[in-house]
Design an enzyme around this catalytic site. Structure first.
Site, mmCIF file in Angstrom:
data_model
loop_
_atom_site.group_PDB
_atom_site.id
_atom_site.type_symbol
_atom_site.label_atom_id
_atom_site.label_comp_id
_atom_site.label_asym_id
_atom_site.label_seq_id
_atom_site.Cartn_x
_atom_site.Cartn_y
_atom_site.Cartn_z
ATOM 1 N N HIS A 157 0.643 -1.577 -0.053
ATOM 2 C CA HIS A 157 -0.013 -0.033 -0.302
ATOM 3 C C HIS A 157 0.922 1.168 0.139
ATOM 4 O O HIS A 157 0.952 2.489 0.088
ATOM 5 C CB HIS A 157 -0.767 -0.105 0.974
ATOM 6 C CG HIS A 157 -2.345 -0.966 0.603
ATOM 7 N ND1 HIS A 157 -3.540 -0.998 0.738
ATOM 8 C CD2 HIS A 157 -2.081 -2.591 1.100
ATOM 9 C CE1 HIS A 157 -4.071 -1.712 0.487
ATOM 10 N NE2 HIS A 157 -3.456 -2.751 0.913
ATOM 11 N N ASP A 365 3.804 9.563 -0.874
ATOM 12 C CA ASP A 365 2.222 8.803 -0.591
ATOM 13 C C ASP A 365 2.353 7.177 -1.323
ATOM 14 O O ASP A 365 2.120 7.400 -2.958
ATOM 15 C CB ASP A 365 0.606 9.105 -0.304
ATOM 16 C CG ASP A 365 0.352 9.319 0.729
ATOM 17 O OD1 ASP A 365 0.423 7.997 0.919
ATOM 18 O OD2 ASP A 365 -0.340 9.885 0.917
HETATM 19 C C1 GDG Z 1 -2.374 4.296 2.841
HETATM 20 C C2 GDG Z 1 -1.635 4.280 2.268
HETATM 21 C C3 GDG Z 1 -2.636 4.116 0.281
HETATM 22 C C4 GDG Z 1 -8.024 9.659 7.779
HETATM 23 N N1 GDG Z 1 -8.744 10.479 8.764
HETATM 24 C C5 GDG Z 1 -10.334 10.398 9.609
HETATM 25 C C6 GDG Z 1 -10.228 9.160 7.951
HETATM 26 N N2 GDG Z 1 -9.236 9.140 7.606
HETATM 27 C C7 GDG Z 1 -9.420 7.969 6.520
HETATM 28 C C8 GDG Z 1 -9.391 8.728 4.983
HETATM 29 C C9 GDG Z 1 -9.254 7.813 4.563
HETATM 30 C C10 GDG Z 1 -8.150 6.860 5.131
HETATM 31 O O1 GDG Z 1 -8.809 7.093 6.090
HETATM 32 C C11 GDG Z 1 -7.002 7.575 4.292
HETATM 33 O O2 GDG Z 1 -6.606 7.198 3.118
HETATM 34 P P1 GDG Z 1 -4.918 8.309 2.884
HETATM 35 O O3 GDG Z 1 -5.268 6.483 1.861
HETATM 36 O O4 GDG Z 1 -5.476 9.435 2.823
HETATM 37 O O5 GDG Z 1 -3.656 7.317 3.633
HETATM 38 P P2 GDG Z 1 -2.819 5.692 4.575
HETATM 39 O O6 GDG Z 1 -3.785 5.491 6.058
HETATM 40 O O7 GDG Z 1 -1.659 6.648 4.486
HETATM 41 O O8 GDG Z 1 -3.430 4.796 3.813
HETATM 42 C C12 GDG Z 1 -2.182 4.879 1.531
HETATM 43 C C13 GDG Z 1 -4.151 3.769 1.388
HETATM 44 O O9 GDG Z 1 -2.897 2.766 2.270
HETATM 45 C C14 GDG Z 1 -4.383 2.035 1.238
HETATM 46 O O10 GDG Z 1 -3.893 1.436 0.236
HETATM 47 O O11 GDG Z 1 -3.879 5.219 -0.663
HETATM 48 O O12 GDG Z 1 -1.253 5.914 0.446
HETATM 49 O O13 GDG Z 1 -0.439 5.395 3.353
HETATM 50 O O14 GDG Z 1 -10.480 6.766 3.850
HETATM 51 O O15 GDG Z 1 -10.812 9.530 4.969
HETATM 52 N N3 GDG Z 1 -11.733 8.664 8.525
HETATM 53 C C15 GDG Z 1 -11.466 9.120 9.531
HETATM 54 N N4 GDG Z 1 -11.896 9.919 10.199
HETATM 55 C C16 GDG Z 1 -10.595 11.192 10.275
HETATM 56 O O16 GDG Z 1 -10.470 11.583 11.147
HETATM 57 N N5 GDG Z 1 -13.472 8.839 9.764
#
Ligand code: GDG
Length: 460
Positions: A157, A365
């Site tokens: 990821h 990312d």
């Molecule tokens: C890894 C990789 C890759 C965030 N703050 C809150 C919240 N979130 C949710 C977002 C989104 C998720 O969490 C974050 O997803 P990301 O993709 O931005 O990042 P990572 O957690 O680092 O994930 C990344 C991912 O895996 C999938 O393969 O895209 O590059 O690092 O859904 O909305 N959700 C809630 N409250 C928050 O305060 N409920």
């Protein structure tokens, strides 16, 4: 196809909301197909025996959840140590933050071996095994060593760095060799696939065959970019839910005379939040028409607080936001609203929809799902503009966003200004193209594409 067995460090009840990209995406994928989800329970047993942990099995709708406890020593070396103080920083190009302590690797191997031992009796002959992320790179090699012959795929990821960065990890060769125990390795972007390919050619003399297959260490693995997506319909329907609507209306009312910019991230140094806040300060400094108007709401949900680097970034961000509010704030206007709490998932779409600009500016990312969620939440008749880092995996797909270099503070401020000034027809045109892209390459496409490639991998 046989039953899907997904394995990841953390397991979440797919019927409940989760924060973090992997849990969200996997929960959505498993909800569709049913199957088994295996990983750490989240429980740390003080004084337990290294390499041992109780197994818990429960049914959650169509999905069976099997989780294992970790003793303190295993947790600290496998999870905090090797996974989050070595692999996470190095894979995000942050050699400066890596702590290569000799004791970490033992715990990492021990937990992967234990997971293999606990998982093996739960497997059926025709299961398709899908292992996720950097915590579990050597798991297939352990399973193979115990006689597992099922198809095994791996999805990373996070980014896969260029060879010379990878080579800073003392055990880099062992890690990369472990990937050859898989039938298929899925990466987020073409750039990551190139890094893999260059590494194995330079460091292991690999032969590159057709269809992304690489031969080295006496075996062949197929490596493919399968960029992860979101469930666009589910996210769009959340946008019309009561919680999102209430928040949207409140925000619209409160910011009727002002313009809202939004950032939603885990508070992680890879997300570039301080750089973003500095770009916002630059915007206020160089484009004074935004004073008393543009407001940045930054949600930075707490994460990995027991890793030192995360405490440092929290302090940096708090002082930066305090300074901007002190310098530019008015009695009735705070430029930055920084929220260090987890916000309910149902409310996030409302917040995104109320925003004129979405700031997704990570320093590095794997993908970044927030970029896609921001687009899914917009009103197509009057959409906001996405400002996206060129260093997010998402930038390979989302070319109609305003792409920025987050290290270039003034350049990012200029892009924000362009977003704030963008005429309606251009906003619509960009949004329409972005929405079509995230719809075509959604989370269901990701799951189907990966599993189809896995079922065909090694077949000839
Ligand atoms: C890894 C990789 C890759 C965030 N703050 C809150 C919240 N979130 C949710 C977002 C989104 C998720 O969490 C974050 O997803 P990301 O993709 O931005 O990042 P990572 O957690 O680092 O994930 C990344 C991912 O895996 C999938 O393969 O895209 O590059 O690092 O859904 O909305 N959700 C809630 N409250 C928050 O305060 N409920």
């Amino acid at each position: 196809m046989g039953r899907l067995v997904a394995i990841s460090n953390r397991v979440a009840d797919p019927r409940k909301a989760a924060a973090g990209g992997l849990a969200v995406a996997l929960g959505e994928a498993l909800n569709q197909t049913g199957g088994l989800w295996f990983g750490w329970s989240g429980t740390i047993v003080e004084g337990g025996t290294p390499g041992e942990g109780d197994l818990h099995v429960q049914q959650a709708g169509a999905v069976k959840l099997a989780t294992v406890d970790l003793c303190r020593e295993d947790h600290d070396s496998y999870y905090l140590g090797y996974s989050n103080n070595v692999l996470w920083p190095v894979f995000h190009y942050r050699l400066d933050l890596a702590q290569f302590e000799a004791g970490f690797i033992g715990g990492y191997r021990r937990v992967n071996q234990m997971f293999a031992r606990k998982l093996l009796p739960l497997l059926k002959d025709d299961d398709v095994i899908w292992i996720h992320d950097y915590h579990l790179i050597p798991l297939a090699a352990e399973l193979r060593g115990m006689g597992c012959r099922q198809k095994i795929g791996f999805f990373l990821h996070i980014p896969l760095p260029p060879p010379l960065i990878m080579a800073a990890i003392p055990q880099h060769e062992w890690l990369m060799r472990s990937l050859f125990a898989y039938d298929l390795v899925g990466l987020q972007s073409e750039a990551d696939v190139q890094h893999f390919s260059r590494y194995v050619q330079q460091e292991a003399g690999a032969e590159v065959l057709e269809d992304g297959r690489h031969r080295a260490f006496g075996s062949t693995v197929q490596v493919k970019a399968v960029p992860i997506g979101i469930d666009v319909d589910e996210f769009a329907s959340l946008t019309h839910g009561r919680e999102a609507q209430d928040l949207y209306e409140r925000m619209r009312e409160e910011y009727a005379r002002r313009r809202l910019l939004i950032g939603v991230d885990r508070l992680d140094y890879s997300k570039g939040i301080p750089h973003r806040v500095k770009a916002f300060r630059d915007l206020l400094a160089h484009y004074p028409e935004n004073r008393n108007s543009a407001t940045l709401i930054q949600i930075a949900s707490p994460t990995r607080e027991d890793v030192d680097a995360y405490g440092d970034i929290r302090r940096e961000l708090e002082s930066l936001c305090g300074a901007i509010n002190g310098d530019y704030g008015e009695l009735d206007w705070m430029p930055v609203r920084y929220i260090h709490r987890m916000v309910a998932r149902k409310r996030i779409p409302g917040l995104c929809r109320a925003a004129r600009v979405g700031l997704v500016t990570p320093l590095r990312d794997g993908m970044n799902l927030v970029a896609k969620e921001f687009i899914a939440a917009q009103d197509p008749a009057d959409p906001g503009v996405l400002v996206l880092s060129r260093f997010a995996g998402a930038a390979e797909q989302m070319k109609e966003a305003l792409l920025v270099n987050p290290y270039d503070t003034h350049g990012t401020a200029e892009a924000i200004q362009q977003a704030l000034q963008m005429p309606l027809d251009e906003r619509r045109r960009r949004h329409q193209a972005l929405l079509a892209g995230i719809r075509e390459f959604d989370v269901h496409w990701w799951r189907r594409t990966f599993l189809q490639a896995l079922s065909q991998a090694g077949a000839d």
